[in-house]
Enzyme design. Structure first.
Site, mmCIF file in Angstrom:
data_model
loop_
_atom_site.group_PDB
_atom_site.id
_atom_site.type_symbol
_atom_site.label_atom_id
_atom_site.label_comp_id
_atom_site.label_asym_id
_atom_site.label_seq_id
_atom_site.Cartn_x
_atom_site.Cartn_y
_atom_site.Cartn_z
ATOM 1 N N ASP A 35 0.852 -1.189 0.000
ATOM 2 C CA ASP A 35 0.000 0.000 0.000
ATOM 3 C C ASP A 35 0.894 1.247 0.000
ATOM 4 O O ASP A 35 1.881 1.334 0.737
ATOM 5 C CB ASP A 35 -0.919 0.003 1.227
ATOM 6 C CG ASP A 35 -2.074 0.979 1.074
ATOM 7 O OD1 ASP A 35 -3.225 0.520 0.989
ATOM 8 O OD2 ASP A 35 -1.825 2.208 1.038
ATOM 9 N N ASN A 91 -12.979 -3.423 2.625
ATOM 10 C CA ASN A 91 -13.930 -2.320 2.710
ATOM 11 C C ASN A 91 -14.876 -2.433 1.516
ATOM 12 O O ASN A 91 -14.432 -2.374 0.369
ATOM 13 C CB ASN A 91 -13.204 -0.974 2.686
ATOM 14 C CG ASN A 91 -12.350 -0.749 3.930
ATOM 15 O OD1 ASN A 91 -12.742 -1.114 5.032
ATOM 16 N ND2 ASN A 91 -11.176 -0.164 3.750
ATOM 17 N N GLN A 98 -14.234 2.419 1.447
ATOM 18 C CA GLN A 98 -13.681 1.996 0.151
ATOM 19 C C GLN A 98 -13.456 3.208 -0.741
ATOM 20 O O GLN A 98 -14.358 4.027 -0.928
ATOM 21 C CB GLN A 98 -14.616 0.989 -0.547
ATOM 22 C CG GLN A 98 -13.991 0.418 -1.817
ATOM 23 C CD GLN A 98 -14.811 -0.697 -2.465
ATOM 24 O OE1 GLN A 98 -15.926 -0.996 -2.031
ATOM 25 N NE2 GLN A 98 -14.252 -1.290 -3.502
ATOM 26 N N VAL A 100 -11.041 2.745 -3.654
ATOM 27 C CA VAL A 100 -10.673 2.201 -4.965
ATOM 28 C C VAL A 100 -11.651 1.076 -5.281
ATOM 29 O O VAL A 100 -11.760 0.106 -4.515
ATOM 30 C CB VAL A 100 -9.221 1.684 -4.979
ATOM 31 C CG1 VAL A 100 -8.890 1.100 -6.355
ATOM 32 C CG2 VAL A 100 -8.231 2.799 -4.618
ATOM 33 N N HIS A 104 -10.212 -5.492 -3.185
ATOM 34 C CA HIS A 104 -8.882 -5.713 -2.599
ATOM 35 C C HIS A 104 -9.012 -6.112 -1.144
ATOM 36 O O HIS A 104 -9.896 -5.631 -0.428
ATOM 37 C CB HIS A 104 -8.005 -4.467 -2.737
ATOM 38 C CG HIS A 104 -8.641 -3.191 -2.260
ATOM 39 N ND1 HIS A 104 -9.584 -2.515 -3.011
ATOM 40 C CD2 HIS A 104 -8.499 -2.489 -1.112
ATOM 41 C CE1 HIS A 104 -9.976 -1.442 -2.349
ATOM 42 N NE2 HIS A 104 -9.341 -1.398 -1.186
ATOM 43 N N HIS A 106 -6.937 -5.868 2.328
ATOM 44 C CA HIS A 106 -5.803 -5.276 3.039
ATOM 45 C C HIS A 106 -5.201 -6.367 3.926
ATOM 46 O O HIS A 106 -5.924 -7.001 4.702
ATOM 47 C CB HIS A 106 -6.273 -4.129 3.942
ATOM 48 C CG HIS A 106 -6.837 -2.948 3.218
ATOM 49 N ND1 HIS A 106 -6.119 -1.788 3.000
ATOM 50 C CD2 HIS A 106 -8.059 -2.733 2.668
ATOM 51 C CE1 HIS A 106 -6.876 -0.910 2.362
ATOM 52 N NE2 HIS A 106 -8.061 -1.453 2.154
HETATM 53 P P1 AMP Z 1 -9.776 1.233 0.313
HETATM 54 O O1 AMP Z 1 -9.899 2.508 1.119
HETATM 55 O O2 AMP Z 1 -10.154 -0.008 1.047
HETATM 56 O O3 AMP Z 1 -10.460 1.360 -1.027
HETATM 57 O O4 AMP Z 1 -8.231 1.056 0.057
HETATM 58 C C1 AMP Z 1 -7.561 1.632 -1.007
HETATM 59 C C2 AMP Z 1 -6.100 1.590 -0.648
HETATM 60 O O5 AMP Z 1 -5.349 1.745 -1.830
HETATM 61 C C3 AMP Z 1 -5.646 2.689 0.310
HETATM 62 O O6 AMP Z 1 -5.086 2.097 1.474
HETATM 63 C C4 AMP Z 1 -4.607 3.455 -0.501
HETATM 64 O O7 AMP Z 1 -3.543 3.912 0.294
HETATM 65 C C5 AMP Z 1 -4.173 2.434 -1.531
HETATM 66 N N1 AMP Z 1 -3.657 2.958 -2.772
HETATM 67 C C6 AMP Z 1 -4.214 3.918 -3.546
HETATM 68 N N2 AMP Z 1 -3.459 4.098 -4.644
HETATM 69 C C7 AMP Z 1 -2.421 3.234 -4.568
HETATM 70 C C8 AMP Z 1 -1.297 2.953 -5.402
HETATM 71 N N3 AMP Z 1 -1.094 3.597 -6.545
HETATM 72 N N4 AMP Z 1 -0.427 2.004 -4.987
HETATM 73 C C9 AMP Z 1 -0.617 1.340 -3.835
HETATM 74 N N5 AMP Z 1 -1.662 1.556 -3.024
HETATM 75 C C10 AMP Z 1 -2.550 2.497 -3.375
#
Ligand code: AMP
Length: 118
Positions: A35, A91, A98, A100, A104, A106
């Site tokens: 991350d 999430n 959430q 992205v 995924h 974590h």
């Molecule tokens: P969520 O909030 O569960 O959607 O988690 C999305 C996660 O993606 C967050 O912890 C971000 O820090 C991580 N994230 C966003 N962009 C990137 C990236 N380019 N490379 C690695 N992690 C990322």
């Protein structure tokens, strides 16, 4: 409605190597990378290559894939040295954090975590 185009997210760009990531594991079905904004000493994301936007969009045809994500997450945590204590988080939805919209997990470890989660 809304977040259904999982092909267009930053994670699909990572899968396609259009943007860089610190990749720790890859196979035909999934990819795992660190991350970019780690919340623990180990904070790895494992994603299916199949563009599922949210867990709620998965169905029984994805059971083998989802199981593979979990066992692979466990193996990654163990390889990282945190096999005795790690936490997996999904999430599902904006309201619970959430950001992205490509499914995924974590994989978090290396510090104490409270319960119930925040
Ligand atoms: P969520 O909030 O569960 O959607 O988690 C999305 C996660 O993606 C967050 O912890 C971000 O820090 C991580 N994230 C966003 N962009 C990137 C990236 N380019 N490379 C690695 N992690 C990322």
């Amino acid at each position: 409605m809304g977040h259904t185009m999982a092909e267009d997210t930053i994670f699909s760009k990572i899968i396609r190597r259009e943007i860089p990531a610190d990749i720790v594991y890859e196979d035909e079905q999934c990819l795992a990378f660190r991350d970019v904004n780690p919340q623990a000493p180990m904070h790895i994301l494992i994603i299916p290559k199949k563009p599922i936007a949210k867990l709620v969009n998965a169905n029984d045809s994805d059971n083998t894939l989802l199981g593979h994500l979990m066992t692979t997450a466990s193996q990654i945590a163990t390889k990282e040295g945190y096999g005795d204590a790690f936490r997996l988080i999904i999430n599902n939805g904006e309201k619970v954090g959430q950001t992205v919209f490509h499914l995924h997990l974590h994989i978090l470890g290396g510090r104490d975590f409270s319960w119930p989660p925040g």
